[in-house]
Scaffold this active site. Structure first.
Site, short mmCIF file in Angstrom:
data_model
loop_
_atom_site.label_atom_id
_atom_site.label_comp_id
_atom_site.label_asym_id
_atom_site.label_seq_id
_atom_site.Cartn_x
_atom_site.Cartn_y
_atom_site.Cartn_z
N GLY A 8 0.67 -1.34 0.05
CA GLY A 8 -0.06 0.15 -0.02
C GLY A 8 0.92 1.22 0.00
O GLY A 8 2.00 1.27 -0.34
N GLY A 13 5.71 4.77 -8.78
CA GLY A 13 6.35 3.66 -8.87
C GLY A 13 5.71 2.32 -8.87
O GLY A 13 5.71 1.69 -10.04
N HIS A 14 4.56 2.30 -8.16
CA HIS A 14 3.70 1.10 -7.95
C HIS A 14 2.69 1.16 -9.24
O HIS A 14 2.38 0.18 -9.83
CB HIS A 14 2.85 1.36 -6.61
CG HIS A 14 3.45 0.89 -5.40
ND1 HIS A 14 3.46 1.87 -4.36
CD2 HIS A 14 4.12 0.04 -4.82
CE1 HIS A 14 4.13 1.75 -3.41
NE2 HIS A 14 4.62 0.41 -3.71
N GLU A 125 12.52 -2.61 -9.25
CA GLU A 125 13.82 -2.78 -9.20
C GLU A 125 14.44 -2.02 -7.90
O GLU A 125 15.92 -2.19 -7.51
CB GLU A 125 14.66 -2.36 -10.29
CG GLU A 125 14.41 -3.44 -11.60
CD GLU A 125 15.22 -3.04 -12.86
OE1 GLU A 125 15.90 -2.20 -12.60
OE2 GLU A 125 15.28 -3.92 -13.71
N LYS A 126 13.66 -1.21 -7.49
CA LYS A 126 14.20 -0.39 -6.21
C LYS A 126 14.71 -1.17 -5.09
O LYS A 126 15.75 -0.95 -4.31
CB LYS A 126 12.96 0.56 -5.85
CG LYS A 126 13.97 1.32 -4.60
CD LYS A 126 12.85 2.54 -4.23
CE LYS A 126 13.29 3.02 -2.85
NZ LYS A 126 12.90 2.13 -1.77
N GLN A 130 15.48 -7.86 -2.92
CA GLN A 130 14.37 -8.38 -2.90
C GLN A 130 13.89 -9.10 -4.16
O GLN A 130 13.85 -10.32 -4.00
CB GLN A 130 13.34 -7.47 -2.35
CG GLN A 130 11.98 -8.38 -2.57
CD GLN A 130 10.77 -7.11 -1.85
OE1 GLN A 130 10.49 -6.86 -0.62
NE2 GLN A 130 10.12 -6.24 -2.94
N ARG A 164 8.35 5.68 2.03
CA ARG A 164 8.95 6.14 2.90
C ARG A 164 9.14 7.59 2.80
O ARG A 164 9.13 8.29 3.58
CB ARG A 164 10.30 5.44 3.29
CG ARG A 164 9.92 4.07 3.98
CD ARG A 164 11.45 3.15 4.14
NE ARG A 164 10.95 1.84 4.51
CZ ARG A 164 10.70 1.20 5.43
NH1 ARG A 164 10.75 1.78 6.49
NH2 ARG A 164 10.16 -0.01 5.49
O1 PAF Z 1 8.21 -4.64 -1.62
C1 PAF Z 1 7.02 -4.69 -1.07
O2 PAF Z 1 6.24 -3.96 -1.04
C2 PAF Z 1 7.10 -6.09 0.01
O3 PAF Z 1 8.10 -6.59 0.34
C3 PAF Z 1 6.28 -6.83 -0.77
C4 PAF Z 1 6.82 -7.56 -1.83
C5 PAF Z 1 4.69 -6.57 -1.06
C6 PAF Z 1 6.08 -8.27 0.19
O4 PAF Z 1 5.31 -7.84 1.55
#
Ligand code: PAF
Length: 259
Positions: A8, A13-14, A125-126, A130, A164
């Site tokens: 959320g 970016g999202h 990619e940020k 992960q 953030r």
């Molecule tokens: O990148 C994020 O927002 C989180 O780490 C994810 C991939 C949704 C997993 O909670």
């Protein structure tokens, strides 16, 4: 079915991930779940922005088919006792500084893959490390999903978009683009034959000068294995984590030698 997993507090970016999914998939599902198991402090979890109504409004014009925003109890019902632990790619950098973080990420991402049965999943990619952790998990566990990494979106001054950023007070927000400048200076030095150690020391000093309180790492790693490296023949990545006031920012950049 394309999946965009998020916590959320959506920003441009999202939305770029959602657009990429929309362009390539018949159905698009966005998940919104602030995953408690990937936070290292209760305070960070509590202060993570929760803006579900605004998020839904941002997604409305993009043709998302489903927004799935489960409660913690739905994701982790009583008796939940499993965890996915990825080693190697997950060990250095964020993995070393945030014990348990990637186990929390890998486990929830695997669950979201299972719950949605998506064919493709889109990640920014940020969060470079992960992305490598998710790729490793998918390959190792034969999970039938295509993982797609999408380029980091930046503000006009170079600051990588992040949920953030909303927590940065004005002075910190003004200083934050120094992170982008520091990365660019190291990449420029390394790709023109300069000494990585020296360039990194100078860039860290510049970050302190700009107002950053603590640089946790500014380091070159192999972009696939995530092990420390300076080998320009490999897909090299510069990664950074630094605190400015109460906010921890991370970012990264490809280190590509000039042709
Ligand atoms: O990148 C994020 O927002 C989180 O780490 C994810 C991939 C949704 C997993 O909670």
């Amino acid at each position: 079915m394309g999946l965009v997993p998020t916590m959320g507090a959506l920003h441009a970016g999202h939305l770029s991930l959602v657009r990429a999914a929309r362009a390539a998939c018949d159905r698009v599902i966005v998940t919104i779940f602030v995953n408690p198991t990937q936070f290292n402090s209760a305070q960070d979890l509590a202060s993570y922005p929760r803006t579900e109504a605004a998020d839904a409004a941002l997604l409305a014009p993009l043709g998302v088919d489903v927004i799935f925003a489960p409660s913690p109890d739905q994701v982790y019902p009583t008796g939940f006792a499993s965890q996915i632990s990825v080693s190697g790619v997950a060990d250095p950098l964020e993995g070393a500084l945030r014990p348990g973080h990637f186990a929390g990420v890998a486990t929830v991402v695997a669950k979201l893959f299972g719950m949605t049965q998506a064919d493709r999943a889109y990640f920014g990619e940020k969060d470079w490390q992960q992305l490598q952790v998710v790729r490793r998990m998918v390959a190792d566990l034969n999970i039938k999903i295509e993982v797609i990494g999408c380029a980091t979106l930046r503000e006009a001054d170079g600051l990588a978009m992040s949920s953030r950023n909303a927590r940065l007070p004005a002075a910190a927000r003004a200083a934050a683009p120094a992170l982008f400048g520091a990365m660019k200076s190291v990449v420029a030095a390394v790709t023109t034959g300069g000494q990585a150690d020296t360039a990194i020391k100078i860039a860290i000093a510049a970050l302190h000068q700009a107002g950053f309180d603590r640089v946790e790492y500014l380091a070159l790693h192999d972009g696939e294995t995530m092990q420390p490296s300076t080998d320009l023949k490999r897909p090299l990545r510069l990664l950074v984590a630094a605190w400015i006031g109460e906010v921890r920012l991370i970012d990264n950049m490809a280190v590509t030698p000039a042709p």
